[in-house]
Design a protein around this motif. Sequence first.
Motif, PDB file in Angstrom:
ATOM      1  N   PHE A   1      88.545 -12.712 104.062  1.00 30.89           N
ATOM      2  CA  PHE A   1      89.060 -11.366 103.834  1.00 30.89           C
ATOM      3  C   PHE A   1      88.341 -10.759 102.639  1.00 30.89           C
ATOM      4  CE2 PHE A   1      92.428 -13.652 105.929  1.00 30.89           C
ATOM      5  CZ  PHE A   1      93.032 -12.737 106.763  1.00 30.89           C
TER       6      PHE A   1
ATOM      7  N   THR B   1      92.855  -4.772 109.566  1.00 30.14           N
ATOM      8  CA  THR B   1      92.675  -4.188 108.242  1.00 30.14           C
ATOM      9  C   THR B   1      94.029  -3.701 107.749  1.00 30.14           C
ATOM     10  OG1 THR B   1      92.186  -2.001 109.151  1.00 30.14           O
ATOM     11  CG2 THR B   1      90.311  -3.449 108.724  1.00 30.14           C
TER      12      THR B   1
ATOM     13  N   LYS C   1      89.736  -8.131 107.244  1.00 27.57           N
ATOM     14  CA  LYS C   1      89.431  -9.485 107.706  1.00 27.57           C
ATOM     15  C   LYS C   1      88.039  -9.489 108.306  1.00 27.57           C
ATOM     16  CE  LYS C   1      90.701 -13.112 110.912  1.00 27.57           C
ATOM     17  NZ  LYS C   1      89.389 -13.038 111.564  1.00 27.57           N
TER      18      LYS C   1
ATOM     19  N   ILE D   1      98.917 -12.709 103.172  1.00 31.86           N
ATOM     20  CA  ILE D   1      97.962 -13.503 103.960  1.00 31.86           C
ATOM     21  C   ILE D   1      98.556 -14.856 104.310  1.00 31.86           C
ATOM     22  CG2 ILE D   1      95.779 -14.766 103.796  1.00 31.86           C
ATOM     23  CD1 ILE D   1      94.616 -12.327 102.396  1.00 31.86           C
TER      24      ILE D   1
ATOM     25  N   ARG E   1      99.083 -15.727 108.192  1.00 34.32           N
ATOM     26  CA  ARG E   1      97.860 -16.479 108.487  1.00 34.32           C
ATOM     27  C   ARG E   1      97.772 -17.012 109.908  1.00 34.32           C
ATOM     28  NH1 ARG E   1     101.264 -19.636 105.592  1.00 34.32           N
ATOM     29  NH2 ARG E   1     101.754 -21.729 106.368  1.00 34.32           N
TER      30      ARG E   1
ATOM     31  N   ARG F   1      89.004 -18.377 107.572  1.00 30.82           N
ATOM     32  CA  ARG F   1      89.389 -16.984 107.597  1.00 30.82           C
ATOM     33  C   ARG F   1      88.883 -16.338 106.313  1.00 30.82           C
ATOM     34  NH1 ARG F   1      89.729 -18.037 112.154  1.00 30.82           N
ATOM     35  NH2 ARG F   1      91.573 -17.953 113.511  1.00 30.82           N
TER      36      ARG F   1
ATOM     37  N   ASN G   1      90.073  -8.487 114.086  1.00 32.13           N
ATOM     38  CA  ASN G   1      89.990  -8.514 112.635  1.00 32.13           C
ATOM     39  C   ASN G   1      90.770  -7.340 112.044  1.00 32.13           C
ATOM     40  OD1 ASN G   1      88.024 -10.787 112.392  1.00 32.13           O
ATOM     41  ND2 ASN G   1      86.798  -9.383 113.630  1.00 32.13           N
TER      42      ASN G   1
END
Length: 199
Positions: free
Chosen positions: A168, A143, A159, A192, A196, A166, A141
Motif C-alpha cells: 500500500f 483506494t 493498494k 489495513i 487485510r 500486500r 486494488n
Amino acid sequence: MFQYPLHLTFKVWTLAPNRVSVTDNQGNLVFVVRQKAFKLKENIIVFGDEKLTQTLYEIKADRIIDFSARYSFADQQGRSIGAVKRQGMKSFWRSRYDIFAGDNNPSPVLMIQEDNPWLKICDALLSEIPVLGLFTGYFFNPTYTISRTDGKAVMRLEKKPGFLSRHFTIKMVDNLNTEEEIQSVLSILMMILLERHRG
C-alpha cells in the motif's frame, strides 16, 4: 513529520501475516506493526525498529471482538493520542472509519472511506474460484480517501498489485498538523489489519 509517500507491506502466505512494515520515500523504516495473535481484544504494538525493541505506540480495542469496536492510540508514556472506529453497518457496503482526536472525544475529526466498493464485491466472488482466487490481489486494488468532516481530502491510500505480499502507498494530499498526521497513519494501519482478508 513523515517523508511521503509512505509504503506499507505485509506478507500474506506466511506464519506471521499480522506484521506490517512501513518505510518512507527514501526506504527508511518508519514503523513495524505487530498484531498479537489469538487475542479476544485487539492489541497492536507499533515499533520503531526491525528487532521490535522500541515501542512507539499501542493500539487497543475497547471491547472483545466486535464489528464496531473503538481502537484507542497511546504513546510511549501511555497518553491517549487518538482513536479510530469502523462505522458499523455502513461499512458492510463501503468501508468507512471515523478518526478521533482523543480517546474520549465523541466527535470525529477525520474519516476514511473506501472509494469503490464494487472492488470488494468482485474480489469476494472471484476469491472463491479455485486457483483464480489466488490472483485477486493483482486485479482488485482498492483506494481509500482520508478526509476532514467537511469532505476535504487530506490523504489517500492506494493498494498496489501483489501476490505473496500486500503493498500500500500513503500519499499526502493536504496539510495536516503533527497530531492529525499520526492519528491518520495509525488509523490507516489499524484499518489495513482489519481489512487485510480482502483484496
